[in-house]
Write a protein that holds these residues in place. Structure first.
Motif, mmCIF file in Angstrom:
data_model
loop_
_atom_site.group_PDB
_atom_site.id
_atom_site.type_symbol
_atom_site.label_atom_id
_atom_site.label_comp_id
_atom_site.label_asym_id
_atom_site.label_seq_id
_atom_site.Cartn_x
_atom_site.Cartn_y
_atom_site.Cartn_z
ATOM 1 N N GLU A 191 -5.744 -5.122 16.324
ATOM 2 C CA GLU A 191 -5.280 -3.999 15.524
ATOM 3 C C GLU A 191 -4.431 -4.501 14.354
ATOM 4 O O GLU A 191 -3.596 -5.384 14.514
ATOM 5 N N TYR A 192 -4.666 -3.897 13.201
ATOM 6 C CA TYR A 192 -3.928 -4.242 11.998
ATOM 7 C C TYR A 192 -3.135 -3.026 11.529
ATOM 8 O O TYR A 192 -3.456 -1.898 11.893
ATOM 9 N N SER A 193 -2.095 -3.266 10.756
ATOM 10 C CA SER A 193 -1.257 -2.170 10.293
ATOM 11 C C SER A 193 -1.358 -2.055 8.778
ATOM 12 O O SER A 193 -0.771 -2.847 8.040
ATOM 13 N N ASP A 194 -2.125 -1.064 8.309
ATOM 14 C CA ASP A 194 -2.251 -0.858 6.862
ATOM 15 C C ASP A 194 -0.923 -0.400 6.268
ATOM 16 O O ASP A 194 -0.578 -0.771 5.143
ATOM 17 N N SER A 195 -0.197 0.418 7.016
ATOM 18 C CA SER A 195 1.085 0.914 6.486
ATOM 19 C C SER A 195 2.085 -0.229 6.334
ATOM 20 O O SER A 195 2.834 -0.285 5.357
ATOM 21 N N PHE A 255 3.710 -1.612 2.886
ATOM 22 C CA PHE A 255 5.154 -1.763 2.736
ATOM 23 C C PHE A 255 5.505 -3.153 2.229
ATOM 24 O O PHE A 255 6.367 -3.314 1.348
ATOM 25 N N LEU A 256 4.846 -4.189 2.756
ATOM 26 C CA LEU A 256 5.123 -5.564 2.332
ATOM 27 C C LEU A 256 4.726 -5.782 0.874
ATOM 28 O O LEU A 256 5.438 -6.460 0.120
ATOM 29 N N LEU A 257 3.601 -5.230 0.472
ATOM 30 C CA LEU A 257 3.174 -5.373 -0.921
ATOM 31 C C LEU A 257 4.153 -4.669 -1.864
ATOM 32 O O LEU A 257 4.478 -5.189 -2.941
ATOM 33 N N GLU A 258 4.624 -3.496 -1.471
ATOM 34 C CA GLU A 258 5.597 -2.779 -2.293
ATOM 35 C C GLU A 258 6.876 -3.591 -2.448
ATOM 36 O O GLU A 258 7.491 -3.610 -3.518
ATOM 37 N N ALA A 259 7.287 -4.254 -1.351
ATOM 38 C CA ALA A 259 8.526 -5.029 -1.393
ATOM 39 C C ALA A 259 8.376 -6.286 -2.233
ATOM 40 O O ALA A 259 9.298 -6.669 -2.959
ATOM 41 N N LYS A 260 7.199 -6.933 -2.180
ATOM 42 C CA LYS A 260 7.017 -8.199 -2.873
ATOM 43 C C LYS A 260 6.598 -8.017 -4.333
ATOM 44 O O LYS A 260 6.943 -8.831 -5.184
ATOM 45 N N ARG A 261 5.850 -6.955 -4.635
ATOM 46 C CA ARG A 261 5.446 -6.691 -6.011
ATOM 47 C C ARG A 261 5.643 -5.212 -6.330
ATOM 48 O O ARG A 261 4.686 -4.463 -6.485
ATOM 49 N N PRO A 262 6.905 -4.796 -6.426
ATOM 50 C CA PRO A 262 7.183 -3.375 -6.632
ATOM 51 C C PRO A 262 6.617 -2.844 -7.941
ATOM 52 O O PRO A 262 6.227 -1.682 -8.029
ATOM 53 N N ALA A 263 6.567 -3.708 -8.977
ATOM 54 C CA ALA A 263 6.070 -3.244 -10.269
ATOM 55 C C ALA A 263 4.603 -2.843 -10.211
ATOM 56 O O ALA A 263 4.137 -2.016 -10.998
ATOM 57 N N VAL A 264 3.864 -3.404 -9.248
ATOM 58 C CA VAL A 264 2.433 -3.127 -9.139
ATOM 59 C C VAL A 264 2.143 -2.071 -8.086
ATOM 60 O O VAL A 264 1.365 -1.139 -8.309
#
Length: 226
Positions: A172-176, A180-189
């Motif tokens: 099982e993978y967690s899309d949410s 969240f990790l992508l938002e934290a690492k590249r918030p501008a995108v």
């Protein structure tokens, strides 16, 4: 030894049997006292060498992490008595070990029978300990982030039950969590933005955007979630 005209220094070399014996001593000291410094002293090596062992020797790294978990469990189940409230070297090492493994302040304090407010005062007049505290918190956050990345990217195995028995596993993978990790690492995108550029009164106006340096976070703001 000179290489290309420069001087290259090397770490002291140990034969394999001596290294294994030193690793055993380090783990025993860590298990009995919960301190990286005591582990390094028992093995007669530097803290850097301990870290090198953990990076290069998967078996030693696993034993180290298992020892840390065992110490943390033991301290939670059998906290120290009233003397644990004092800022002794041993208590400081226990607190730092807990924080570096991602524990919350309250859990780190409970390991020595203290309140979180007590241990947070220790750094007031001890800048060296304050820096080690910050480093331990950052290391703990790195561990939590690493685990979050693993769960989002590699997933976790969930058992599949049939008639009360495990018949297999699904990944099982967690899309949410990944989002969240992508938002934290590249918030501008990846971070959603909703900016209303219209004046509140509907009239003419000028939108001004100014850069503001972030304030240094207080210790409470760095606390990892329990």
């Amino acid at each position: 030894m000179t290489v290309g005209g420069g001087l290259m220094t090397k770490e002291p070399q140990f034969d394999s049997s001596e290294t294994e014996e030193n690793k055993r001593k380090a783990l025993e000291a860590l298990d009995s006292r919960g301190s990286r410094h005591d582990a390094a002293t028992a093995a007669d090596v530097s803290l850097k060498t301990l870290d090198d062992w953990r990076r290069r020797d998967a078996e030693f790294a696993a034993d180290w992490d298992a020892t840390i978990d065992r110490v943390m469990t033991r301290l939670r189940e059998h906290p120290l008595d009233d003397k644990g409230l004092k800022a002794t070297d041993e208590n400081k090492e226990i607190v730092l070990a807990m924080l570096s493994n991602g524990a919350a302040y309250a859990a780190a304090a409970a390991a020595i029978g203290a309140h979180r407010r007590t241990i947070m005062k220790w750094s007031d007049n001890d800048e060296e300990f304050a820096q080690r505290w910050r480093d331990a918190v950052e290391e703990g956050i790195d561990r939590l982030e690493q685990e979050a990345i693993r769960r989002a990217r590699d997933g976790v195995k969930r058992p599949v039950f049939y008639m009360g028995n495990i018949v297999g596993y699904v990944q099982e993978y967690s899309d949410s969590l990944l989002s969240f990790l992508l938002e934290a690492k590249r918030p501008a995108v990846y971070r959603a933005r909703n900016i209303n550029v219209m004046p509140p009164d509907g009239g003419d106006g000028v939108l001004e955007i100014r850069w503001k340096e972030p304030e240094s976070p207080r210790p409470e703001a760095l606390e990892a979630p329990p």
